[in-house]
Motif scaffolding. Structure first.
Motif, PDB file in Angstrom:
ATOM      1  N   SER A 338       2.888  19.822   8.567  1.00 32.86           N
ATOM      2  CA  SER A 338       2.925  18.440   8.081  1.00 32.86           C
ATOM      3  C   SER A 338       3.650  17.616   9.144  1.00 32.86           C
ATOM      4  N   PRO A 339       3.411  16.309   9.175  1.00 32.80           N
ATOM      5  CA  PRO A 339       4.070  15.469  10.202  1.00 32.80           C
ATOM      6  C   PRO A 339       5.594  15.494  10.109  1.00 32.80           C
ATOM      7  N   GLU A 340       6.107  15.886   8.933  1.00 30.03           N
ATOM      8  CA  GLU A 340       7.563  15.909   8.771  1.00 30.03           C
ATOM      9  C   GLU A 340       8.208  17.158   9.380  1.00 30.03           C
ATOM     10  N   LYS A 341       7.377  18.121   9.810  1.00 32.84           N
ATOM     11  CA  LYS A 341       7.921  19.372  10.341  1.00 32.84           C
ATOM     12  C   LYS A 341       7.603  19.520  11.825  1.00 32.84           C
ATOM     13  N   LYS A 342       8.544  20.115  12.546  1.00 34.18           N
ATOM     14  CA  LYS A 342       8.292  20.427  13.956  1.00 34.18           C
ATOM     15  C   LYS A 342       7.990  21.910  14.073  1.00 34.18           C
ATOM     16  N   ILE A 343       6.820  22.227  14.635  1.00 30.37           N
ATOM     17  CA  ILE A 343       6.387  23.613  14.801  1.00 30.37           C
ATOM     18  C   ILE A 343       6.273  23.920  16.290  1.00 30.37           C
ATOM     19  N   ILE A 344       6.875  25.022  16.719  1.00 25.36           N
ATOM     20  CA  ILE A 344       6.785  25.467  18.113  1.00 25.36           C
ATOM     21  C   ILE A 344       6.311  26.913  18.120  1.00 25.36           C
ATOM     22  N   LEU A 374      12.088  31.918  23.455  1.00 24.20           N
ATOM     23  CA  LEU A 374      12.597  31.753  22.091  1.00 24.20           C
ATOM     24  C   LEU A 374      14.028  31.231  22.098  1.00 24.20           C
ATOM     25  N   ARG A 375      14.802  31.657  23.098  1.00 22.93           N
ATOM     26  CA  ARG A 375      16.194  31.214  23.194  1.00 22.93           C
ATOM     27  C   ARG A 375      16.265  29.688  23.359  1.00 22.93           C
ATOM     28  N   HIS A 376      15.305  29.138  24.112  1.00 18.89           N
ATOM     29  CA  HIS A 376      15.278  27.680  24.327  1.00 18.89           C
ATOM     30  C   HIS A 376      14.603  26.953  23.164  1.00 18.89           C
ATOM     31  N   GLN A 380      15.435  23.308  20.311  1.00 17.09           N
ATOM     32  CA  GLN A 380      14.537  22.159  20.230  1.00 17.09           C
ATOM     33  C   GLN A 380      14.421  21.605  18.813  1.00 17.09           C
ATOM     34  N   ASP A 381      15.318  22.005  17.924  1.00 16.00           N
ATOM     35  CA  ASP A 381      15.351  21.539  16.551  1.00 16.00           C
ATOM     36  C   ASP A 381      14.014  21.748  15.828  1.00 16.00           C
TER      37      ASP A 381
END
Length: 562
Positions: A338-344, A374-376, A380-381
């Protein structure tokens, strides 16, 4: 044949009474991915027969319908249409009539192809409709045989590969016929829905095989003496060292085949009779398969949905290479986005492009590994993280730390079943209490080939057959089981694949067993008692439902899983 809703094929079939408007809407809603053709969807769901579809198309377009395609096409006819053009557009010249060219087309709605053929040949062109699979097979056989005849004029003397100079290899790789041959191999692999191409030198032959639906099948094989030229051409495409033939190499390249963007991952190894090559094909234009279409039973789907919508914790997908783990996790990410979530995500490589997410390719050669990336990523919040694979203790520790600090983490491990994933993390050196605190669920999976709806045949299983899947004669009484037969529309009785799943949610008892370092068998036993359906049990349901066969289920499930 046709790619989108509202297309002429859909309207034709509804108007002709082959399908109802409701069936059309169901088919469009059930398409396996955005690139699946409508006719393929209708056949897969058993709504319509391919032969009926093609007959209606031919009738409505005022074209002739050919149920069979002759594969013995004259060299003169084949010379009129270049092989790459024929392969790309799935069009085959089959006859001449009063200075006009007659061609069989897999997609008779593509009028631009006929215009191109008129310009190409300088003749009038008449199209006929036929089964796309038959057209594809005829193109492969006809053009490969023509190319092999043309190759007769090339150097046939067998030269030891170690005696070939770099200049010789470069020259051979740039021969027009070699370039066309490699292109045809790639085109045909895409047409056959292959996931991998295997090019293997034997003592007296060069073997080419395609992996389709998880099983290898022989393809037309080039002459043995062209092996160095073909390998060199592939290496040049993938930016690999053509001079190095003694060590394994890896390379990758993105190419365009027709309208498709295909990523090729190339691996070479030296063997007794020369270099063996495997090419993995990743179709960038194929849409992602949605989560409901993966083959989960309704109860498993709902339980998995509950896990992936949790705010934090680790969810693992497990199974051998090629069992669909990444596809499942990407489908899950698509659901929770969703736009409210940040996915990496960090992957090796990125197989599906997910809009709205940040995706990273690992690059070990410059130090970008799963662990370092993954450490970085955790700085990235992100809200949700996907790690392509947990391979070592360092990656596992960072993933667990991320889960414990409020992130939802998806990843994969290689184990035979769901319970073994818990003990695998402990074997990596992770403290049991950390595993118990962070892990919220494990899904194990396999891919089974599904039966062709047109030729599958009911049969009475023997006691030995039933024993293979732990089904007693009493339980099997009244059930209708099917076996593969094979027809022109499928590959040896199978058409496509579906997943079988084993979902282990981590409850308080599983956490207790984990902290006590209980065996995978003990954890598995508890989960089964609590209602977990094993891989075999889930596959058995698909056998009973007539979706697959006993032989196919036994093929993908190891004895220890059974």
């Amino acid at each position: 044949m046709i790619q989108a809703s509202g297309d002429p094929l859909a309207e034709m079939l509804v108007e002709a009474g082959v399908i109802t408007r409701e069936q059309l809407e169901n088919a469009l809603a059930s398409r396996a991915n955005g690139a699946e053709r409508l006719n393929d969807t209708l056949v897969r769901l058993g709504i319509a027969r391919e032969e009926d579809i093609f007959r209606v198309v031919a009738q409505r377009l005022g074209m002739e319908y050919l149920p069979q395609i002759e594969k013995d096409i004259s060299p003169e006819l084949l010379a009129m249409v270049p092989g790459e053009f024929a392969m790309r557009h799935q069009v085959l010249p089959i006859a001449e009539e009063d200075h006009s060219l007659v061609v069989a087309m897999a997609d008779p709605f593509d009028i631009s192809v006929l215009d191109d053929l008129r310009l190409l040949t300088g003749r009038e062109v008449r199209a006929v409709v036929s089964n796309p699979r038959r057209i594809s097979e005829a193109i492969e056989q006809s053009y490969m045989e023509k190319m092999f005849r043309d190759i007769d004029d090339m150097q046939k003397e067998e030269i030891a590969e170690e005696d070939l100079e770099i200049a010789d290899l470069q020259k051979m790789a740039r021969e027009a016929l070699v370039i066309k041959l490699v292109n045809l191999i790639l085109h045909q692999a895409v047409q056959e829905r292959a996931s991998d191409i295997h090019i293997e030198p034997m003592e007296k032959e060069l073997r080419v095989r395609y992996r389709v639906d998880g099983v290898l099948h022989d393809a037309s094989s080039p002459p043995r003496h062209l092996h160095p030229a073909i390998i060199s051409r592939i290496k040049i495409l993938a930016d690999m060292d053509i001079a190095e033939r003694r060590l394994p190499q890896d390379g990758r390249v993105r190419i365009k085949l027709g309208t498709r963007m295909i990523d090729l991952r190339v691996s070479t190894i030296p063997t007794l009779y020369g270099e063996s090559v495997v090419i993995r094909l990743l179709d960038r234009t194929a849409g992602m398969i949605p989560l409901p279409e993966l083959g989960m039973s309704e109860d498993t789907y709902q339980e998995f949905l509950g896990l992936i919508t949790r705010p934090h914790g680790i969810i693992l997908a497990t199974g051998p290479t090629g069992s669909g783990k990444s596809t499942t996790l990407h489908a899950a990410l698509h659901v929770v986005y969703s736009p409210e979530k940040k996915i990496i995500t960090i992957e090796d490589p990125v197989e599906y492009e997910l809009p709205g997410t940040n995706q990273i390719n690992v690059r070990p050669e410059i130090g970008l590994t799963f662990a370092s990336g993954l450490r970085h990523i955790v700085r990235q919040d992100p809200d949700i993280i996907m790690v392509g694979e947990i391979r070592d203790r360092e990656t596992a520790e960072i993933a667990i730390h991320a889960a414990l600090t409020g992130h939802l983490v998806f990843s994969t491990v290689h184990t035979n079943d769901a319970a073994a994933a818990i003990t695998r993390l402990q074997d990596m050196g992770i403290e049991p209490y950390l595993v118990a605190s962070s892990l919220i669920g494990v899904i194990a999976q396999r891919l089974v080939r599904t039966l062709c709806p047109h030729c599958k045949e009911a049969f009475d299983p023997t006691e030995e057959d039933l024993k293979e899947i732990d089904l007693s004669p009493e339980e099997a009484k009244g059930l209708k089981l099917y076996r593969a037969v094979g027809c022109d529309l499928c590959l040896r009785g199978y058409l496509g694949r579906s997943g079988i799943f084993e979902l282990l949610p981590v409850d308080d008892e599983v956490r207790r067993l984990t902290i006590e370092k209980a065996s995978a068998a003990a954890i598995r036993q508890h989960a089964v008692e609590k209602g977990m359906r094993t891989l075999l049990a889930d596959g058995r349901l698909k056998v009973i439902q007539g979706m697959t066969t006993i032989e196919e289920l036994v093929r993908v499930c190891q004895r220890d899983e059974i």
